[in-house]
Design a protein around this motif. Structure first.
Motif, PDB file in Angstrom:
ATOM      1  N   ALA A 151       0.869  -1.182   0.000  1.00  0.00           N
ATOM      2  CA  ALA A 151       0.000   0.000   0.000  1.00  0.00           C
ATOM      3  C   ALA A 151       0.903   1.228   0.000  1.00  0.00           C
ATOM      4  O   ALA A 151       1.762   1.368   0.874  1.00  0.00           O
ATOM      5  CB  ALA A 151      -0.896   0.003   1.232  1.00  0.00           C
ATOM      6  N   LEU A 152       0.727   2.090  -0.976  1.00  0.00           N
ATOM      7  CA  LEU A 152       1.504   3.326  -1.067  1.00  0.00           C
ATOM      8  C   LEU A 152       0.571   4.517  -0.899  1.00  0.00           C
ATOM      9  O   LEU A 152      -0.601   4.458  -1.266  1.00  0.00           O
ATOM     10  CB  LEU A 152       2.204   3.418  -2.428  1.00  0.00           C
ATOM     11  CG  LEU A 152       3.216   2.328  -2.736  1.00  0.00           C
ATOM     12  CD1 LEU A 152       3.673   2.425  -4.187  1.00  0.00           C
ATOM     13  CD2 LEU A 152       4.402   2.433  -1.802  1.00  0.00           C
ATOM     14  N   ARG A 153       1.100   5.585  -0.354  1.00  0.00           N
ATOM     15  CA  ARG A 153       0.312   6.804  -0.165  1.00  0.00           C
ATOM     16  C   ARG A 153       0.094   7.479  -1.514  1.00  0.00           C
ATOM     17  O   ARG A 153       1.012   7.667  -2.285  1.00  0.00           O
ATOM     18  CB  ARG A 153       1.035   7.745   0.795  1.00  0.00           C
ATOM     19  CG  ARG A 153       0.191   8.941   1.182  1.00  0.00           C
ATOM     20  CD  ARG A 153       0.801   9.716   2.352  1.00  0.00           C
ATOM     21  NE  ARG A 153       0.999   8.904   3.546  1.00  0.00           N
ATOM     22  CZ  ARG A 153       0.039   8.512   4.369  1.00  0.00           C
ATOM     23  NH1 ARG A 153      -1.218   8.865   4.129  1.00  0.00           N
ATOM     24  NH2 ARG A 153       0.296   7.788   5.428  1.00  0.00           N
ATOM     25  N   ALA A 154      -1.164   7.814  -1.792  1.00  0.00           N
ATOM     26  CA  ALA A 154      -1.541   8.559  -2.997  1.00  0.00           C
ATOM     27  C   ALA A 154      -2.494   9.659  -2.538  1.00  0.00           C
ATOM     28  O   ALA A 154      -3.707   9.548  -2.689  1.00  0.00           O
ATOM     29  CB  ALA A 154      -2.196   7.644  -4.018  1.00  0.00           C
ATOM     30  N   GLY A 155      -1.932  10.685  -1.906  1.00  0.00           N
ATOM     31  CA  GLY A 155      -2.763  11.718  -1.289  1.00  0.00           C
ATOM     32  C   GLY A 155      -3.427  11.129  -0.062  1.00  0.00           C
ATOM     33  O   GLY A 155      -2.782  10.511   0.773  1.00  0.00           O
TER      34      GLY A 155
END
Length: 161
Positions: free
Chosen positions: A98-102
């Motif tokens: 899971a990566l931060r996208a806003g």
């Protein structure tokens, strides 16, 4: 090699917690009707599980071992050895992240596998290439369907809270 990424309309932290439960604890497999048995193998200190269920008149059985669990990177990696006779000695190596996208999460799944390719002894290079492409397409469709179901479940569960 197969890759899939999708934006999940929930925080990366919430998405990571769901990935940990889904794959790290095997809850997603249990939800799909598999029986799970925890592994206690010194060579795999991050854990894993054996899972199985009856399917199409046979048994789908796998040993899943966690090879990486990095909470700060919200990433978990696994090795799954497929034990069923029709599984063609398949081993799948998968990383979920899971990566931060806003304010939302971008979920990434990357995997590669090894297996016995079912082609005749006299198969040409083109025959082998065609079989590999067909299997890759098959795996891509299955992965995309699974990731879409996971996205819907995470978003629905989070919205219900």
């Amino acid at each position: 090699m197969n890759h899939c990424s999708i934006v999940i309309d929930r925080s990366p932290e919430r998405t990571w917690a769901e990935l940990e439960a889904e794959y790290g604890a095997g809850i997603g497999f249990a939800r799909a009707g598999y029986k799970l048995e925890a592994l206690n193998e010194p060579a795999f200190p991050l854990g894993g599980y054996r899972l199985w269920r009856e399917q199409n008149g046979g048994i789908d059985e796998r040993i899943c071992r966690i090879t990486e669990r990095e909470a700060s990177a919200m990433r978990i990696s696994m090795r799954a050895d497929y034990l069923s006779p029709d599984a063609r000695n398949m081993t799948v190596f998968t990383t979920f992240q899971a990566l931060r996208a806003g304010a939302t999460a971008e979920f990434h799944l990357d995997c590669h596998s090894t297996f016995d390719l079912d082609v005749g002894a006299n198969a040409s290079r083109d025959d082998v290439a065609r079989a590999v492409v067909q299997l890759g397409d098959h795996f891509d469709r299955g992965i995309a369907q699974g990731v879409s179901r996971l996205k819907a479940r995470i978003e629905a569960a989070s919205a219900a809270e």
